[in-house]
Scaffold this motif. Sequence first.
Motif, PDB file in Angstrom:
ATOM      1  N   GLU A  69       0.828  -1.210   0.000  1.00 60.06           N
ATOM      2  CA  GLU A  69       0.000   0.000   0.000  1.00 60.06           C
ATOM      3  C   GLU A  69       0.866   1.265   0.000  1.00 60.06           C
ATOM      4  OE1 GLU A  69      -3.182   2.185   2.960  1.00 60.06           O
ATOM      5  OE2 GLU A  69      -3.036   0.000   3.025  1.00 60.06           O
ATOM      6  N   GLN A  70       1.924   1.267   0.798  1.00 54.21           N
ATOM      7  CA  GLN A  70       2.814   2.427   0.862  1.00 54.21           C
ATOM      8  C   GLN A  70       3.560   2.630  -0.456  1.00 54.21           C
ATOM      9  OE1 GLN A  70       4.858   0.969   4.341  1.00 54.21           O
ATOM     10  NE2 GLN A  70       4.021   2.611   5.610  1.00 54.21           N
ATOM     11  N   ILE A  71       3.962   1.542  -1.077  1.00 57.31           N
ATOM     12  CA  ILE A  71       4.666   1.632  -2.357  1.00 57.31           C
ATOM     13  C   ILE A  71       3.742   2.211  -3.419  1.00 57.31           C
ATOM     14  CG2 ILE A  71       5.726   0.282  -4.213  1.00 57.31           C
ATOM     15  CD1 ILE A  71       6.725  -1.637  -1.956  1.00 57.31           C
ATOM     16  N   ILE A  72       2.519   1.739  -3.468  1.00 56.13           N
ATOM     17  CA  ILE A  72       1.538   2.245  -4.438  1.00 56.13           C
ATOM     18  C   ILE A  72       1.268   3.727  -4.187  1.00 56.13           C
ATOM     19  CG2 ILE A  72      -0.874   2.089  -5.180  1.00 56.13           C
ATOM     20  CD1 ILE A  72      -0.580  -1.011  -4.637  1.00 56.13           C
ATOM     21  N   LYS A  73       1.133   4.100  -2.939  1.00 59.32           N
ATOM     22  CA  LYS A  73       0.904   5.512  -2.595  1.00 59.32           C
ATOM     23  C   LYS A  73       2.086   6.373  -3.052  1.00 59.32           C
ATOM     24  CE  LYS A  73      -0.928   8.749   0.308  1.00 59.32           C
ATOM     25  NZ  LYS A  73      -2.217   9.118   0.727  1.00 59.32           N
ATOM     26  N   TYR A  74       3.305   5.875  -2.826  1.00 63.28           N
ATOM     27  CA  TYR A  74       4.494   6.610  -3.261  1.00 63.28           C
ATOM     28  C   TYR A  74       4.502   6.755  -4.782  1.00 63.28           C
ATOM     29  CZ  TYR A  74       9.297   8.181  -3.660  1.00 63.28           C
ATOM     30  OH  TYR A  74      10.421   8.919  -3.943  1.00 63.28           O
ATOM     31  N   GLN A  75       4.168   5.681  -5.497  1.00 63.85           N
ATOM     32  CA  GLN A  75       4.115   5.752  -6.956  1.00 63.85           C
ATOM     33  C   GLN A  75       3.095   6.792  -7.410  1.00 63.85           C
ATOM     34  OE1 GLN A  75       3.436   1.446  -7.435  1.00 63.85           O
ATOM     35  NE2 GLN A  75       5.090   1.456  -8.947  1.00 63.85           N
ATOM     36  N   THR A  76       1.950   6.822  -6.754  1.00 63.23           N
ATOM     37  CA  THR A  76       0.901   7.787  -7.086  1.00 63.23           C
ATOM     38  C   THR A  76       1.372   9.216  -6.842  1.00 63.23           C
ATOM     39  OG1 THR A  76      -0.794   6.159  -6.524  1.00 63.23           O
ATOM     40  CG2 THR A  76      -1.485   8.470  -6.599  1.00 63.23           C
ATOM     41  N   LEU A  77       1.972   9.449  -5.688  1.00 66.07           N
ATOM     42  CA  LEU A  77       2.477  10.786  -5.356  1.00 66.07           C
ATOM     43  C   LEU A  77       3.580  11.213  -6.321  1.00 66.07           C
ATOM     44  CD1 LEU A  77       2.624  10.493  -1.466  1.00 66.07           C
ATOM     45  CD2 LEU A  77       1.044  11.891  -2.807  1.00 66.07           C
ATOM     46  N   TYR A  78       4.448  10.283  -6.661  1.00 65.34           N
ATOM     47  CA  TYR A  78       5.545  10.578  -7.585  1.00 65.34           C
ATOM     48  C   TYR A  78       4.996  10.972  -8.955  1.00 65.34           C
ATOM     49  CZ  TYR A  78      10.134  10.256  -9.758  1.00 65.34           C
ATOM     50  OH  TYR A  78      11.318  10.551 -10.413  1.00 65.34           O
ATOM     51  N   LYS A  79       4.031  10.201  -9.436  1.00 69.03           N
ATOM     52  CA  LYS A  79       3.442  10.511 -10.745  1.00 69.03           C
ATOM     53  C   LYS A  79       2.742  11.864 -10.725  1.00 69.03           C
ATOM     54  CE  LYS A  79       0.670   9.010 -14.513  1.00 69.03           C
ATOM     55  NZ  LYS A  79      -0.073   8.014 -15.186  1.00 69.03           N
ATOM     56  N   ARG A  83       3.439  14.408  -8.825  1.00 72.42           N
ATOM     57  CA  ARG A  83       4.416  15.489  -8.684  1.00 72.42           C
ATOM     58  C   ARG A  83       5.305  15.666  -9.915  1.00 72.42           C
ATOM     59  NH1 ARG A  83       7.084  19.382  -8.718  1.00 72.42           N
ATOM     60  NH2 ARG A  83       8.466  20.146  -7.107  1.00 72.42           N
ATOM     61  N   PHE A  84       5.779  14.538 -10.484  1.00 68.45           N
ATOM     62  CA  PHE A  84       6.750  14.608 -11.565  1.00 68.45           C
ATOM     63  C   PHE A  84       6.198  14.213 -12.937  1.00 68.45           C
ATOM     64  CE2 PHE A  84       9.237  13.872  -7.672  1.00 68.45           C
ATOM     65  CZ  PHE A  84      10.008  15.022  -7.687  1.00 68.45           C
ATOM     66  N   GLY A  85       4.958  13.713 -12.989  1.00 68.37           N
ATOM     67  CA  GLY A  85       4.350  13.347 -14.252  1.00 68.37           C
ATOM     68  C   GLY A  85       4.974  12.121 -14.898  1.00 68.37           C
ATOM     69  N   LYS A  86       5.625  11.297 -14.098  1.00 67.78           N
ATOM     70  CA  LYS A  86       6.314  10.118 -14.622  1.00 67.78           C
ATOM     71  C   LYS A  86       5.996   8.915 -13.747  1.00 67.78           C
ATOM     72  CE  LYS A  86      10.975   8.337 -15.114  1.00 67.78           C
ATOM     73  NZ  LYS A  86      12.344   8.502 -14.674  1.00 67.78           N
ATOM     74  N   GLU A  87       5.723   7.794 -14.392  1.00 70.83           N
ATOM     75  CA  GLU A  87       5.479   6.570 -13.630  1.00 70.83           C
ATOM     76  C   GLU A  87       6.814   5.908 -13.303  1.00 70.83           C
ATOM     77  OE1 GLU A  87       2.573   3.871 -15.119  1.00 70.83           O
ATOM     78  OE2 GLU A  87       1.163   5.489 -15.582  1.00 70.83           O
ATOM     79  N   ILE A  88       6.908   5.345 -12.109  1.00 74.26           N
ATOM     80  CA  ILE A  88       8.105   4.609 -11.726  1.00 74.26           C
ATOM     81  C   ILE A  88       7.707   3.181 -11.349  1.00 74.26           C
ATOM     82  CG2 ILE A  88       9.463   6.615 -11.016  1.00 74.26           C
ATOM     83  CD1 ILE A  88       8.702   6.004  -8.111  1.00 74.26           C
ATOM     84  N   SER A  89       8.653   2.286 -11.485  1.00 78.73           N
ATOM     85  CA  SER A  89       8.392   0.877 -11.191  1.00 78.73           C
ATOM     86  C   SER A  89       8.222   0.665  -9.699  1.00 78.73           C
ATOM     87  CB  SER A  89       9.548   0.015 -11.696  1.00 78.73           C
ATOM     88  OG  SER A  89      10.708   0.252 -10.909  1.00 78.73           O
TER      89      SER A  89
END
Length: 65
Positions: A5-15, A17-23
């Motif tokens: 859940e935390q990893i998914i939340k981080y991915q969402t926040l990253y996208k 903020r930066f407009g880029k998806e990360i693995s």
Amino acid sequence: MLSDEQIIKYQTLYKKRFGKEISREEAYEQGAKLIRLVQLIYKPMTEKEFEELQERRRRTGDLKN
């Protein structure tokens, strides 16, 4: 260390903020590094330290009443 859940939340926040998806792996690594950084630099202040800070601010005029 980080839950799914935390990893998914981080991915969402990253996208957001930066407009880029990360693995998932990249999100886990970045999140773990962020947590470690906070652990290294964050030190809670004791009540005594807080009182000393307030007194120092009063003496120097830094504290607004």
